[in-house]
Structures are given as C-alpha cells and as structure tokens.
Design a protein around this motif. Structure first.
Motif, PDB file in Angstrom:
ATOM      1  N   LEU A  33      -2.236  22.014   9.310  1.00 23.85           N
ATOM      2  CA  LEU A  33      -1.599  23.331   9.240  1.00 23.85           C
ATOM      3  C   LEU A  33      -0.100  23.147   9.466  1.00 23.85           C
ATOM      4  CD1 LEU A  33      -4.135  25.425  11.352  1.00 23.85           C
ATOM      5  CD2 LEU A  33      -3.813  25.528   8.871  1.00 23.85           C
ATOM      6  N   GLU A  34       0.705  23.686   8.554  1.00 26.24           N
ATOM      7  CA  GLU A  34       2.156  23.539   8.654  1.00 26.24           C
ATOM      8  C   GLU A  34       2.814  24.897   8.417  1.00 26.24           C
ATOM      9  OE1 GLU A  34       6.003  22.844   8.893  1.00 26.24           O
ATOM     10  OE2 GLU A  34       4.488  21.422   9.559  1.00 26.24           O
ATOM     11  N   LYS A  35       3.774  25.221   9.274  1.00 27.60           N
ATOM     12  CA  LYS A  35       4.424  26.533   9.202  1.00 27.60           C
ATOM     13  C   LYS A  35       5.413  26.639   8.057  1.00 27.60           C
ATOM     14  CE  LYS A  35       7.210  29.717  12.007  1.00 27.60           C
ATOM     15  NZ  LYS A  35       7.838  29.945  13.343  1.00 27.60           N
ATOM     16  N   SER A  36       6.200  25.588   7.819  1.00 30.05           N
ATOM     17  CA  SER A  36       7.265  25.709   6.826  1.00 30.05           C
ATOM     18  C   SER A  36       7.208  24.603   5.778  1.00 30.05           C
ATOM     19  CB  SER A  36       8.636  25.737   7.504  1.00 30.05           C
ATOM     20  OG  SER A  36       8.790  24.605   8.360  1.00 30.05           O
ATOM     21  N   MET A  37       7.780  23.422   6.109  1.00 31.17           N
ATOM     22  CA  MET A  37       7.785  22.334   5.152  1.00 31.17           C
ATOM     23  C   MET A  37       7.491  21.015   5.859  1.00 31.17           C
ATOM     24  SD  MET A  37      11.909  22.125   4.411  1.00 31.17           S
ATOM     25  CE  MET A  37      11.750  20.757   3.280  1.00 31.17           C
ATOM     26  N   PRO A  38       6.785  20.097   5.193  1.00 33.36           N
ATOM     27  CA  PRO A  38       6.451  18.822   5.817  1.00 33.36           C
ATOM     28  C   PRO A  38       7.708  18.029   6.178  1.00 33.36           C
ATOM     29  CG  PRO A  38       5.175  19.175   3.814  1.00 33.36           C
ATOM     30  CD  PRO A  38       6.238  20.227   3.840  1.00 33.36           C
ATOM     31  N   GLY A  40       9.061  18.019   9.442  1.00 29.86           N
ATOM     32  CA  GLY A  40       9.546  18.411  10.758  1.00 29.86           C
ATOM     33  C   GLY A  40      11.028  18.168  10.913  1.00 29.86           C
ATOM     34  N   LYS A  41      11.413  17.570  12.030  1.00 32.48           N
ATOM     35  CA  LYS A  41      12.831  17.332  12.309  1.00 32.48           C
ATOM     36  C   LYS A  41      13.459  16.296  11.381  1.00 32.48           C
ATOM     37  CE  LYS A  41      12.846  16.606  16.760  1.00 32.48           C
ATOM     38  NZ  LYS A  41      13.290  16.372  18.149  1.00 32.48           N
ATOM     39  N   LEU A  42      12.620  15.549  10.654  1.00 32.80           N
ATOM     40  CA  LEU A  42      13.182  14.603   9.688  1.00 32.80           C
ATOM     41  C   LEU A  42      14.053  15.329   8.664  1.00 32.80           C
ATOM     42  CD1 LEU A  42      10.075  12.339   8.971  1.00 32.80           C
ATOM     43  CD2 LEU A  42      12.099  11.738  10.314  1.00 32.80           C
ATOM     44  N   ASN A  43      13.744  16.595   8.428  1.00 33.20           N
ATOM     45  CA  ASN A  43      14.527  17.373   7.464  1.00 33.20           C
ATOM     46  C   ASN A  43      15.911  17.735   7.992  1.00 33.20           C
ATOM     47  OD1 ASN A  43      12.434  17.616   5.410  1.00 33.20           O
ATOM     48  ND2 ASN A  43      11.366  18.895   6.889  1.00 33.20           N
ATOM     49  N   SER A  44      16.120  17.580   9.290  1.00 36.82           N
ATOM     50  CA  SER A  44      17.406  17.947   9.894  1.00 36.82           C
ATOM     51  C   SER A  44      18.335  16.755  10.085  1.00 36.82           C
ATOM     52  CB  SER A  44      17.174  18.613  11.257  1.00 36.82           C
ATOM     53  OG  SER A  44      16.413  19.796  11.121  1.00 36.82           O
ATOM     54  N   TYR A  45      17.807  15.546   9.929  1.00 37.69           N
ATOM     55  CA  TYR A  45      18.607  14.350  10.169  1.00 37.69           C
ATOM     56  C   TYR A  45      18.985  13.675   8.851  1.00 37.69           C
ATOM     57  CZ  TYR A  45      17.664  14.529  15.178  1.00 37.69           C
ATOM     58  OH  TYR A  45      17.604  14.923  16.496  1.00 37.69           O
ATOM     59  N   GLN A  46      20.066  12.888   8.912  1.00 40.49           N
ATOM     60  CA  GLN A  46      20.518  12.149   7.732  1.00 40.49           C
ATOM     61  C   GLN A  46      19.824  10.794   7.641  1.00 40.49           C
ATOM     62  OE1 GLN A  46      22.365  14.097   5.911  1.00 40.49           O
ATOM     63  NE2 GLN A  46      22.385  15.540   7.613  1.00 40.49           N
ATOM     64  N   THR A  47      19.897  10.003   8.694  1.00 43.72           N
ATOM     65  CA  THR A  47      19.328   8.656   8.684  1.00 43.72           C
ATOM     66  C   THR A  47      18.546   8.399   9.963  1.00 43.72           C
ATOM     67  OG1 THR A  47      21.335   7.697   9.665  1.00 43.72           O
ATOM     68  CG2 THR A  47      21.193   7.735   7.250  1.00 43.72           C
ATOM     69  N   LEU A  48      17.647   7.434   9.886  1.00 40.97           N
ATOM     70  CA  LEU A  48      16.916   6.951  11.040  1.00 40.97           C
ATOM     71  C   LEU A  48      17.412   5.549  11.355  1.00 40.97           C
ATOM     72  CD1 LEU A  48      13.303   8.007   9.966  1.00 40.97           C
ATOM     73  CD2 LEU A  48      14.872   9.257  11.460  1.00 40.97           C
ATOM     74  N   GLU A  49      17.692   5.299  12.617  1.00 39.04           N
ATOM     75  CA  GLU A  49      18.219   4.001  13.022  1.00 39.04           C
ATOM     76  C   GLU A  49      17.152   3.226  13.784  1.00 39.04           C
ATOM     77  OE1 GLU A  49      21.161   3.169  12.047  1.00 39.04           O
ATOM     78  OE2 GLU A  49      21.965   5.104  11.422  1.00 39.04           O
ATOM     79  N   GLY A  50      17.277   1.901  13.748  1.00 41.53           N
ATOM     80  CA  GLY A  50      16.432   1.056  14.590  1.00 41.53           C
ATOM     81  C   GLY A  50      15.079   0.713  14.022  1.00 41.53           C
ATOM     82  N   PHE A  51      14.856   0.931  12.715  1.00 39.16           N
ATOM     83  CA  PHE A  51      13.610   0.501  12.110  1.00 39.16           C
ATOM     84  C   PHE A  51      13.710  -0.996  11.802  1.00 39.16           C
ATOM     85  CE2 PHE A  51      10.572   3.856  10.726  1.00 39.16           C
ATOM     86  CZ  PHE A  51      11.136   4.895  11.449  1.00 39.16           C
ATOM     87  N   THR A  78      -2.512  23.202   4.668  1.00 41.38           N
ATOM     88  CA  THR A  78      -2.455  24.660   4.507  1.00 41.38           C
ATOM     89  C   THR A  78      -1.191  25.171   5.167  1.00 41.38           C
ATOM     90  OG1 THR A  78      -4.867  24.849   4.493  1.00 41.38           O
ATOM     91  CG2 THR A  78      -3.610  26.842   5.001  1.00 41.38           C
ATOM     92  N   TYR A  79      -0.472  26.029   4.465  1.00 41.41           N
ATOM     93  CA  TYR A  79       0.793  26.544   4.990  1.00 41.41           C
ATOM     94  C   TYR A  79       0.566  27.910   5.624  1.00 41.41           C
ATOM     95  CZ  TYR A  79       2.882  22.665   2.589  1.00 41.41           C
ATOM     96  OH  TYR A  79       3.204  21.394   2.198  1.00 41.41           O
TER      97      TYR A  79
END
Length: 303
Positions: A33-38, A40-51, A78-79
């Motif tokens: 179940l998801e409220k908006s879009m898959p 989460g916070k990944l949609n708010s960030y530009q890059t991920l560091e340390g992978f 389901t949205y």
C-alpha cells in the motif's frame, strides 16, 4: 473487503520495497500500500553516497529500479492513504481511502515526511511557490529567484541543485555550524548563491503566489527578499498515524519502537525503515532491514 493476504506492507520506499521482494521470494502472498509514489524519500534526494563500488548513485533512479523489480514479479501495489490499522484476533484490518484489506502480518514502512514550515503564509501558499522537493519542482523555477531554508547537508544539496536551474538562490541557515564546512565552501564558490547564516524566517509574502520572504537576524533585525519560490528543508517527522492507536508502540516523538529486525510489542506488526526509532538512518540499512524482517514472519505465519 479483499481476500486475506499473508503480508501487507504499508509504504513503498526502499525499506518497504525491499521487504516486498523478500516476502515474494519467501513465497508469501502480499500486497503493498502506497500513499503517493514509490521511492519514498529517494524522490527528494539527488544522489546516494557510500554504496560500495559506486562513487555516486542517482537516488530517484535507484527508487525506480526497485519499483521495476516489483512490477516484474507482479507484486501488487495499491495506491491509497492508510487511515487506520486494527488487530482483531489473529488478523489485521487495514482501512484506506480506496478500500479495506486484511493481512496476517503488517509491515509498517511509512518512513517520514518533510517537517513543514509553520510561519504565517506558508500553509496558504503551499503549491503556489512553496515546495518541499527541489528534485520534483525545481524545473518550475528555472531562471527565477528562490530561497532554501535549512541548516543540514540535505539543505546544502538542494541549494546546489537549484543553483544549476535558478537565477539566484538565497540560502537561509537558521542554525549555523550544522552544515558541513566543505559544502558551504562549494556554495560560496557559486556566483548566484547568497548565504545568510543565523536567519530565522518570519513570514512568507504573497497573496495567491509567493512574492518574497521576511526573515530576521540578530545583527540586522527583520529584512525582506523578493522571491518566486521557497524550498524549506527543515528535517523530518514520522508517518505514524495509522498505528497511533496501539499502546506503547511509539516513542515521545512518534517513531515506532521495534528491535533491529523490526519486531514490535504487537505480535505480527513490524516496524522498519525510517519510521523506526533508532540513532542512524541510511538507505543501505533500511534495505537490509527489509530483508531481515521477512525472516521474522515465520514466527507468526506457520506453514
């Protein structure tokens, strides 16, 4: 009322999607179940560091890749906005604005949401010049003047991203000394960025659209700047509302109480990801937790 599934996962951020993939692999029936879009916070960030093995990872692309993995395995998403979760006997009843569902276990992975700007004018002009996501809305402010309000690394990242789009970016830092110094050096090198340290926002200006911002500093008192947009980056607050009625499940700040594997004091109810009360939060950790929690489900669902 839908059919009963083994696992209902609330939230399609990295923790929830990781858990969904693990639950599917383990052979459980499930739904997400998801409220908006898959993402989460990944949609708010530009890059991920340390992978390991990667210098930079696109946050949004990583979220899309996770969701693509779900769709390829035909995992049901389901949205809808989850309004309440109740436990009756051995079953959980989940009510949303689009329907009701039943599950033998629930994995809460709703994460956190942006802490809102609460000064006069901010709520009324949300969506009319105020945005909490530079990656989502920055393009609407191309060649315009904007402000970023925030003191941490995320705020500095948003400011640099917007500086590549906007005519001018004013960075208001309410808490000096929080932002990494190397990021402040980067910002100071940009000719279209002005940093105002120790600035406390007072009022958003404008009637139907943002036209400016009033702020104050200890040295100069109240001042105003003309703006087309404002991006508050003030931290996060937990999305705990669906489980708020359970006793002794949340800490004083609204974060869920659970162990490393996500096990809470409510049998069959698991809390993972950024919703969980813990000292550190990272994408790598919540993805791992999404895998670990599924191993615990076997203690509830006997085969």
């Amino acid at each position: 009322m839908s059919d009963i599934v083994d696992v209902v996962i609330v939230g399609a951020g990295p923790a929830g999607m990781s858990a969904a993939l693990a639950a599917h692999q383990a052979g459980y029936s499930l739904m997400v179940l998801e409220k908006s879009m898959p993402g989460g916070k990944l949609n708010s960030y530009q890059t991920l560091e340390g992978f390991p093995g990667y210098e930079h990872v696109s946050a949004q692309q990583f979220g899309l890749d996770l969701y693509d993995a779900l769709t390829k395995k035909d995992i049901q998403t389901t949205y809808g906005d989850v309004q309440s979760i109740e436990k009756k006997g051995d079953l959980f009843f989940i009510t949303t604005d689009v329907g009701s569902y039943q599950g033998r276990v629930v994995i809460m992975a709703t994460g956190t949401k942006e802490r809102p700007l609460t000064i006069p004018g901010a709520e009324a002009l949300f969506g009319q010049g105020i945005s909490y996501c530079a990656a989502c809305d920055g393009g609407f402010f191309r060649d315009k003047d904007v402000a970023v309000i925030g003191s941490d690394l995320h705020a500095m990242e948003e400011a640099i991203f917007l500086a590549n789009l906007c005519h001018h970016v004013h960075v208001l830092i309410p808490q000096p000394g929080v932002a990494p110094k190397n990021w402040l050096v980067k910002l100071n090198q940009l000719t279209n960025v002005t940093i105002i340290e120790g600035a406390t926002p007072v009022r958003v200006l404008g009637q139907d659209q943002v036209t400016g911002l009033r702020y104050q500093t200890v040295v100069h008192g109240e001042q105003e700047i003309l703006l087309d947009g404002i991006f508050p980056v003030l931290g996060w607050v937990p999305n705990f509302q669906p489980i708020g009625s359970f006793k002794n499940l949340l800490d004083q700040d609204g974060y869920g109480l659970a162990n490393r594997e996500g096990v809470s004091n409510i049998r069959g109810l698991y809390i993972i990801g950024d919703l969980q009360a813990k000292a550190t939060r990272s994408v790598k950790n919540v993805i791992a937790q999404g895998q670990l929690v599924v191993k615990e489900i076997a203690n509830v669902i006997k085969r």
